[in-house]
Design a protein around this motif. Structure first.
Motif, short mmCIF file in Angstrom:
data_model
loop_
_atom_site.label_atom_id
_atom_site.label_comp_id
_atom_site.label_asym_id
_atom_site.label_seq_id
_atom_site.Cartn_x
_atom_site.Cartn_y
_atom_site.Cartn_z
N PHE A 238 24.05 6.25 -31.87
CA PHE A 238 24.45 4.88 -31.54
C PHE A 238 23.95 3.89 -32.60
O PHE A 238 24.65 2.94 -32.95
N GLY A 239 22.74 4.09 -33.10
CA GLY A 239 22.22 3.23 -34.16
C GLY A 239 23.13 3.28 -35.39
O GLY A 239 23.48 2.25 -35.96
N SER A 240 23.56 4.50 -35.75
CA SER A 240 24.47 4.67 -36.89
C SER A 240 25.83 4.04 -36.61
O SER A 240 26.41 3.37 -37.48
N LEU B 9 26.43 1.56 -34.67
CA LEU B 9 26.30 0.10 -34.75
C LEU B 9 26.26 -0.38 -36.19
O LEU B 9 26.85 -1.42 -36.52
N MET B 10 25.57 0.36 -37.07
CA MET B 10 25.50 -0.05 -38.48
C MET B 10 26.90 -0.10 -39.09
O MET B 10 27.20 -0.98 -39.90
N PHE C 60 25.89 7.03 -42.82
CA PHE C 60 25.67 7.08 -41.37
C PHE C 60 26.52 8.09 -40.60
O PHE C 60 26.12 8.53 -39.53
#
Lengths: 171, 175
Positions: free
Chosen positions: B56-58, B60-61, B83
């Protein structure tokens, strides 16, 4: 069965407050807030992981450390504030149980230590940033801060999960 | 209303082979091992959550960058190169740890209506995410994109969030 209705401690006062009772009794409130807490903490850890892995030289090495810091810091803070708000609401619903749960107390301590580690890095270590911002050879102080951050936040997740599984032991 | 619908879905699920499968899974050695080790489920959940953070962090990026409200300053091609592998490997870990959670608590998962809502959402999201990431990876520019790209990015953020909601709500399914 003896049941005290008068709150004995400040934590019971919080738990028995209007908000606390609502959060504990409403069938949707707790799971909804918990779901938002999960989304927030996953975002916090995801964004912090990107920065930590760069500090360790494991990923994003094409970009300067300061640039990765800039690109992740806002997302980290927005998500952290959401995690803190939702976490506080979850806490209010069971305040006295959480306050006697060692996993909860350790988790709070770990968040404080992770914050101090982050503060130390931004205020002290980053002063010498010009020397190593894009260097292939990352100083040990930066790598240690990254490794500490990764470990501490992982432990926050471990202890956070443990709280949910031990609620019935500390009641 | 939704509660009734989910309850009927649960009734139906219990009448399918999934019920027998769940009871059979429970008798397997791996399931027995997980059940008898108190920390096994939370430990697997830590892997599940950490992999989710990577995915999820990737996501979002990439998606926040497409929306022009954050993410990396690099070109889309470079951002995807950085990512997308983390999203893919994150998904693999999610799948393996998720299977572990099913084997460990088959009766909590397989006849659970919310579990299947979550699975359907994953089946919908996965191809959209793969196609979207492949499209973004071909853009050499770095500025905010328009129209269908922005729609895709917003849709994917909503879909991933709904999957996470589903994951947490498995514990509260009306069964």
């Amino acid at each position: 069965m003896t049941m005290t209705t008068e709150p004995q401690t400040i934590w019971q006062q919080i738990e028995y407050s209007g908000l606390g009772t609502f959060l504990a009794e409403d069938p949707l409130a707790f799971p909804m807030i918990e779901s938002l807490h999960v989304i927030a903490l996953v975002t916090v850890f995801g964004a912090i992981m990107i920065m930590d892995l760069r500090m360790l030289g494991f990923a994003s090495n094409a970009s300067a450390i300061s640039r990765i810091s800039r690109e992740t810091v806002r997302l980290t803070w927005v998500a952290f504030v959401l995690a803190a708000i939702t976490g506080s609401l979850l806490f209010i619903s069971k305040a006295s149980s959480y306050m006697i749960n060692p996993y909860f107390l350790v988790k709070m301590g770990l968040i404080v230590i992770a914050g101090l580690n982050m503060g130390w890095f931004h205020l002290i270590t980053q002063r010498g940033q010009d020397q190593w911002d894009t260097a292939a050879d990352i100083p040990t102080s930066v790598k240690v801060a990254g490794a500490l951050s990764l470990t501490l936040w992982l432990m926050v997740i471990v202890f956070g999960r443990a709280i949910g599984f031990t609620l019935s032991f500390y009641y | 209303m939704i509660g009734d619908l989910l309850f009927q879905f649960a009734e139906w699920l219990r009448s399918t082979f999934l019920n027998d499968l769940a009871f059979w899974l429970e008798t397997t050695a791996l399931s027995q091992w997980i059940v008898t080790n108190f920390w096994a489920i939370p430990a697997i959940q830590v892997f599940h959550i950490s992999a989710l953070a990577a995915l999820f962090g990737s996501a979002l990026m990439i998606n926040l960058k497409v929306l022009g409200i954050g993410g990396s300053g690099a070109s889309y091609a470079d951002t995807a190169k950085r990512f997308v592998p983390w999203m893919n490997w994150g998904f693999v870990v999610l799948l393996i740890s998720g299977l572990g959670l099913i084997v460990g608590e088959p009766i909590r998962e397989l006849p659970n209506p919310i579990f299947w809502v979550k699975m359907i959402l994953i089946v919908i999201t996965l191809p959209i995410s793969l196609l979207f990431n492949a499209r973004v990876a071909r853009v050499e520019a770095s500025g905010a994109l328009t129209g269908s790209y922005k729609f895709g990015a917003a849709l994917l953020i909503v879909l991933w969030c709904s999957i996470m909601f589903g994951g947490r709500w498995i514990a509260y399914a009306p069964v």
